[in-house]
Design a protein around this motif. Structure first.
Motif, PDB file in Angstrom:
ATOM      1  N   VAL A  42       3.859 -11.180 -17.399  1.00 11.64           N
ATOM      2  CA  VAL A  42       2.608 -10.791 -18.054  1.00 11.64           C
ATOM      3  C   VAL A  42       2.249  -9.339 -17.777  1.00 11.64           C
ATOM      4  N   ALA A  43       2.867  -8.739 -16.749  1.00 14.62           N
ATOM      5  CA  ALA A  43       2.550  -7.350 -16.405  1.00 14.62           C
ATOM      6  C   ALA A  43       3.094  -6.358 -17.410  1.00 14.62           C
ATOM      7  N   THR A  44       4.024  -6.774 -18.253  1.00 17.03           N
ATOM      8  CA  THR A  44       4.585  -5.862 -19.244  1.00 17.03           C
ATOM      9  C   THR A  44       3.472  -5.337 -20.127  1.00 17.03           C
ATOM     10  N   PRO A  45       3.230  -4.022 -20.123  1.00 14.23           N
ATOM     11  CA  PRO A  45       2.102  -3.483 -20.889  1.00 14.23           C
ATOM     12  C   PRO A  45       2.175  -3.864 -22.354  1.00 14.23           C
ATOM     13  N   ALA A  46       1.011  -4.158 -22.908  1.00 17.32           N
ATOM     14  CA  ALA A  46       0.923  -4.489 -24.330  1.00 17.32           C
ATOM     15  C   ALA A  46       0.747  -3.220 -25.143  1.00 17.32           C
ATOM     16  N   ARG A  52      -3.331   4.872 -18.652  1.00 17.27           N
ATOM     17  CA  ARG A  52      -3.580   3.562 -19.269  1.00 17.27           C
ATOM     18  C   ARG A  52      -3.449   2.523 -18.166  1.00 17.27           C
ATOM     19  N   TYR A  53      -4.558   1.875 -17.839  1.00 13.62           N
ATOM     20  CA  TYR A  53      -4.615   0.921 -16.737  1.00 13.62           C
ATOM     21  C   TYR A  53      -4.846  -0.466 -17.322  1.00 13.62           C
ATOM     22  N   GLN A  54      -3.972  -1.394 -16.951  1.00 16.17           N
ATOM     23  CA  GLN A  54      -4.057  -2.736 -17.501  1.00 16.17           C
ATOM     24  C   GLN A  54      -4.162  -3.759 -16.376  1.00 16.17           C
ATOM     25  N   VAL A  55      -5.003  -4.755 -16.610  1.00 19.42           N
ATOM     26  CA  VAL A  55      -5.187  -5.832 -15.646  1.00 19.42           C
ATOM     27  C   VAL A  55      -5.155  -7.152 -16.408  1.00 19.42           C
ATOM     28  N   VAL A  56      -4.218  -8.006 -16.048  1.00 15.83           N
ATOM     29  CA  VAL A  56      -4.202  -9.366 -16.580  1.00 15.83           C
ATOM     30  C   VAL A  56      -5.046 -10.225 -15.651  1.00 15.83           C
ATOM     31  N   VAL A  57      -6.023 -10.902 -16.219  1.00 18.44           N
ATOM     32  CA  VAL A  57      -6.955 -11.746 -15.471  1.00 18.44           C
ATOM     33  C   VAL A  57      -6.627 -13.190 -15.819  1.00 18.44           C
ATOM     34  N   LEU A 103      -4.780 -11.668 -10.455  1.00 17.29           N
ATOM     35  CA  LEU A 103      -4.951 -10.401 -11.154  1.00 17.29           C
ATOM     36  C   LEU A 103      -3.631  -9.650 -11.090  1.00 17.29           C
ATOM     37  N   VAL A 104      -3.156  -9.167 -12.226  1.00 16.20           N
ATOM     38  CA  VAL A 104      -1.895  -8.424 -12.269  1.00 16.20           C
ATOM     39  C   VAL A 104      -2.192  -7.031 -12.825  1.00 16.20           C
ATOM     40  N   PHE A 105      -1.982  -6.023 -11.992  1.00 11.40           N
ATOM     41  CA  PHE A 105      -2.316  -4.639 -12.319  1.00 11.40           C
ATOM     42  C   PHE A 105      -1.059  -3.867 -12.707  1.00 11.40           C
ATOM     43  N   SER A 106      -1.184  -2.984 -13.687  1.00 14.22           N
ATOM     44  CA  SER A 106      -0.111  -2.051 -14.024  1.00 14.22           C
ATOM     45  C   SER A 106      -0.749  -0.767 -14.525  1.00 14.22           C
ATOM     46  N   ASN A 161       0.829  -1.206   0.000  1.00 18.78           N
ATOM     47  CA  ASN A 161       0.000   0.000   0.000  1.00 18.78           C
ATOM     48  C   ASN A 161       0.866   1.260   0.000  1.00 18.78           C
ATOM     49  N   GLY A 162       0.587   2.158  -0.935  1.00 16.27           N
ATOM     50  CA  GLY A 162       1.341   3.401  -1.036  1.00 16.27           C
ATOM     51  C   GLY A 162       2.596   3.308  -1.873  1.00 16.27           C
ATOM     52  N   GLY A 163       2.895   2.125  -2.407  1.00 15.86           N
ATOM     53  CA  GLY A 163       4.103   1.945  -3.196  1.00 15.86           C
ATOM     54  C   GLY A 163       3.937   2.415  -4.629  1.00 15.86           C
ATOM     55  N   ASP A 164       5.064   2.437  -5.348  1.00 17.62           N
ATOM     56  CA  ASP A 164       5.039   2.862  -6.750  1.00 17.62           C
ATOM     57  C   ASP A 164       5.703   1.833  -7.657  1.00 17.62           C
ATOM     58  N   GLN A 165       5.598   0.558  -7.291  1.00 14.60           N
ATOM     59  CA  GLN A 165       6.154  -0.502  -8.117  1.00 14.60           C
ATOM     60  C   GLN A 165       5.430  -0.545  -9.468  1.00 14.60           C
ATOM     61  N   PRO A 166       6.085  -1.056 -10.503  1.00 16.76           N
ATOM     62  CA  PRO A 166       5.457  -1.069 -11.834  1.00 16.76           C
ATOM     63  C   PRO A 166       4.187  -1.909 -11.910  1.00 16.76           C
ATOM     64  N   TRP A 167       4.076  -2.919 -11.040  1.00 14.59           N
ATOM     65  CA  TRP A 167       2.899  -3.779 -11.090  1.00 14.59           C
ATOM     66  C   TRP A 167       2.590  -4.317  -9.694  1.00 14.59           C
ATOM     67  N   VAL A 168       1.342  -4.738  -9.524  1.00 14.25           N
ATOM     68  CA  VAL A 168       0.868  -5.368  -8.291  1.00 14.25           C
ATOM     69  C   VAL A 168       0.063  -6.597  -8.686  1.00 14.25           C
ATOM     70  N   ALA A 169       0.268  -7.701  -7.967  1.00  9.40           N
ATOM     71  CA  ALA A 169      -0.496  -8.924  -8.221  1.00  9.40           C
ATOM     72  C   ALA A 169      -1.344  -9.274  -7.011  1.00  9.40           C
ATOM     73  N   LEU A 170      -2.558  -9.717  -7.286  1.00  9.03           N
ATOM     74  CA  LEU A 170      -3.492 -10.163  -6.252  1.00  9.03           C
ATOM     75  C   LEU A 170      -3.876 -11.601  -6.581  1.00  9.03           C
ATOM     76  N   ARG A 171      -3.588 -12.513  -5.660  1.00  6.63           N
ATOM     77  CA  ARG A 171      -3.935 -13.924  -5.861  1.00  6.63           C
ATOM     78  C   ARG A 171      -5.022 -14.307  -4.875  1.00  6.63           C
TER      79      ARG A 171
END
Length: 276
Positions: free
Chosen positions: A271-275, A253-258, A211-214, A190-200
């Motif tokens: 997979v978090a690398t934006p397309a 641009r918000y991306q979520v890998v499901v 879910l992988v958010f970027s 929480n509060g971080g600025d990492q390139p991506w976040v994953a929720l399992r």
């Protein structure tokens, strides 16, 4: 919305909701390719959480998130400050791509911001059990007025409650796991600025998902919750207000890998690398 011939998401364009719930377009249900639901909407704990949506609690003093407004030195308070985000016209509409125009309005209907939003759903190359949602959003301030975006945190609430932006209310049978690179757990992420976040997590029906958010922009931070409720947000004003100067635009641009199943951290990173 479809990926190939598989239904993966429903876009609710004009929900018939009480103003205090922050009426706005939202995605729900969102599903994995195997059909596991990964969003929640209108939950009892926070009725104004609407699947996956753009929502901000303070837009020049208008609540476009829903629920009570956090007031400095007072706390959460019910006020007559709820606006709505409304669809105003289509630019393009196909099963895998939606492109439309919106107005962000105050309680009296005055337009605070205009928006152009495009949603696309696509397969993830090399990962047959995953698909990618991309939301491109351009928010434009009127020519004669700056627009300031705020949050409970910028209005004085402690505890890292800087929510508001692109928010995803997840659905999980038990608290999910969240990680971002080497950081693990709600407090660390929480509060971080990492390139991506994953929720399992695991849906109430039993299906495991990741879910992988970027998509953090300049000044954005991650807002995450796993214990009180499961949610991830690209927060526009996590610790400081964000201003859209008069006549200018803010693009995100918000991306979520499901994905079905439990992705390992290295796979989540890949997979978090934006397309595009």
């Amino acid at each position: 919305m479809l990926v190939g011939r598989t239904p993966v998401a429903r876009y609710v364009l004009a929900p018939d909701l009480d103003a205090k719930h922050g009426p706005r377009p939202y995605l729900h249900p969102v599903r994995t390719l195997a059909g596991t639901p990964v969003t929640d909407a209108l939950p009892d704990d926070h009725v104004w959480h609407l699947g996956a949506s753009l929502a901000v609690q303070d837009v020049n003093g208008t609540n476009l998130w829903g629920g009570r407004t956090y007031v400095r030195d007072v706390g959460y308070t019910w006020r007559g400050d709820h606006g709505r985000i409304v669809h105003t016209g289509w630019e393009h509409r196909t099963p895998d791509r939606l492109d439309h125009r919106l107005h962000w309005c105050d309680p009296g209907g005055t337009v605070l911001l205009t928006e152009r939003r495009t949603l696309t759903a696509a397969a993830v190359s090399g990962h047959p059990d995953a698909w990618r949602l991309t939301i491109d959003s351009t928010l434009t301030a009127p020519a004669g007025r700056d627009v300031v975006l705020g949050s409970p945190a910028t209005n004085g609430r402690p505890g890292g409650a800087g929510y508001g932006g692109f928010f995803w209310r997840a659905l999980a049978a038990e608290p999910p796991e969240v990680f971002a690179g080497a950081r693990h757990g709600e407090e660390a992420v929480n509060g971080g600025d990492q390139p991506w976040v994953a929720l399992r997590g695991r849906a109430p029906e039993g299906g495991a998902y990741t879910l992988v958010f970027s998509g953090l922009g300049p000044g954005d931070r991650w807002f995450v919750r796993t214990t009180m409720y499961p949610g991830v947000c690209v927060a526009f004003a996590f610790a400081q207000t964000a201003t859209i100067p008069a006549g200018t635009s803010r693009h995100g641009r918000y991306q979520v890998v499901v994905a079905d199943g439990t992705l390992a951290p290295d796979t989540a990173a890949a997979v978090a690398t934006p397309a595009g």
